[in-house]
Design a protein around this motif. Structure first.
Motif, PDB file in Angstrom:
ATOM      1  N   ARG A 253      56.641  68.921  68.163  1.00 32.69           N
ATOM      2  CA  ARG A 253      55.278  68.409  68.588  1.00 32.69           C
ATOM      3  C   ARG A 253      54.863  67.321  67.708  1.00 32.69           C
TER       4      ARG A 253
ATOM      5  N   TYR B 226      56.332  64.284  69.651  1.00 31.86           N
ATOM      6  CA  TYR B 226      55.276  64.319  70.647  1.00 31.86           C
ATOM      7  C   TYR B 226      54.047  63.471  70.290  1.00 31.86           C
ATOM      8  N   ASP B 227      53.641  63.754  69.135  1.00 33.13           N
ATOM      9  CA  ASP B 227      52.239  63.409  68.775  1.00 33.13           C
ATOM     10  C   ASP B 227      52.187  62.098  68.206  1.00 33.13           C
TER      11      ASP B 227
ATOM     12  N   THR C 275      57.840  63.509  75.397  1.00 31.18           N
ATOM     13  CA  THR C 275      57.456  64.702  76.189  1.00 31.18           C
ATOM     14  C   THR C 275      58.744  65.453  76.012  1.00 31.18           C
TER      15      THR C 275
ATOM     16  N   TYR D 244      54.585  75.123  73.392  1.00 35.44           N
ATOM     17  CA  TYR D 244      53.333  74.920  72.808  1.00 35.44           C
ATOM     18  C   TYR D 244      53.199  73.368  72.574  1.00 35.44           C
TER      19      TYR D 244
ATOM     20  N   ARG E  72      51.549  70.262  72.212  1.00 39.18           N
ATOM     21  CA  ARG E  72      50.141  69.654  72.352  1.00 39.18           C
ATOM     22  C   ARG E  72      50.108  68.807  70.877  1.00 39.18           C
ATOM     23  N   ARG E  73      49.238  68.010  70.974  1.00 45.36           N
ATOM     24  CA  ARG E  73      48.892  66.909  70.018  1.00 45.36           C
ATOM     25  C   ARG E  73      48.545  67.597  68.649  1.00 45.36           C
TER      26      ARG E  73
END
Length: 168
Positions: A119, A122-123, A128, A134, A136-137
């Motif tokens: 995560r 990704y942030d 991706t 889960y 998400r940013r």
């Protein structure tokens, strides 16, 4: 396209080659840890194979931007936790992806410790991790760690986000 084995092929790379897993050995780091390059579409099957081989602990997952306009790289440091915890065997796997469509299969289902670490990647970089339950940013408003995020873009992105938070 298959990777060709190099002269720096180590024990784990030889094992992967024997079992017909496509990868490329990148040599060793300063501590003697074997480094592998893995294609994104091969990563999940290689991750499961490494887990079956005994790499039961994902010590670290991180990502970085190789250069402006270059690849994004997701790095996995895996460890075998066995009877001798003071001498664990380690391996480093690097997954190179294009910045135009940075997608890598998540290894959350292999190592649960990948949850927050993927995560965060990704942030920070916009990679991706498909299959992550889960994804998400976390806290940042933009992919501020990409090398193509130049000039005042970091400041303006953060400043715009803070203005929205403070409701100005």
């Amino acid at each position: 396209m298959k990777f060709l084995a190099a002269a720096t092929e180590g024990r784990i790379s030889a094992w992967l080659t024997k079992h017909k897993f496509s990868h490329r050995p990148l040599g060793y780091d300063y501590r003697g840890v074997e480094i592998l390059q893995v294609k994104s579409d091969e990563w999940l099957s290689i991750a499961v194979a490494l887990y079956a081989y005994g790499f039961n602990y994902l010590r670290l997952q991180c990502a970085y931007d190789a250069a402006p306009g270059g690849s994004l790289i997701s790095v996995y440091h895996l460890t075998q936790m066995r009877d001798q915890p003071d001498q664990p065997e380690e391996i480093c796997a690097k997954v190179f992806v294009s910045r135009t469509n940075p997608q890598i299969p998540s290894v959350y289902w292999v190592w649960k410790s990948a949850d927050f670490q993927e995560r965060e990647s990704y942030d920070m970089l916009g990679i991706t991790y498909w299959g992550h339950p889960y994804l998400r940013r976390i806290p940042t408003p933009c992919w501020s760690r990409r090398e193509d995020h130049v000039g005042n873009a970091r400041f303006s992105c953060s400043f715009t986000y803070m203005v929205k938070l403070l409701d100005f």
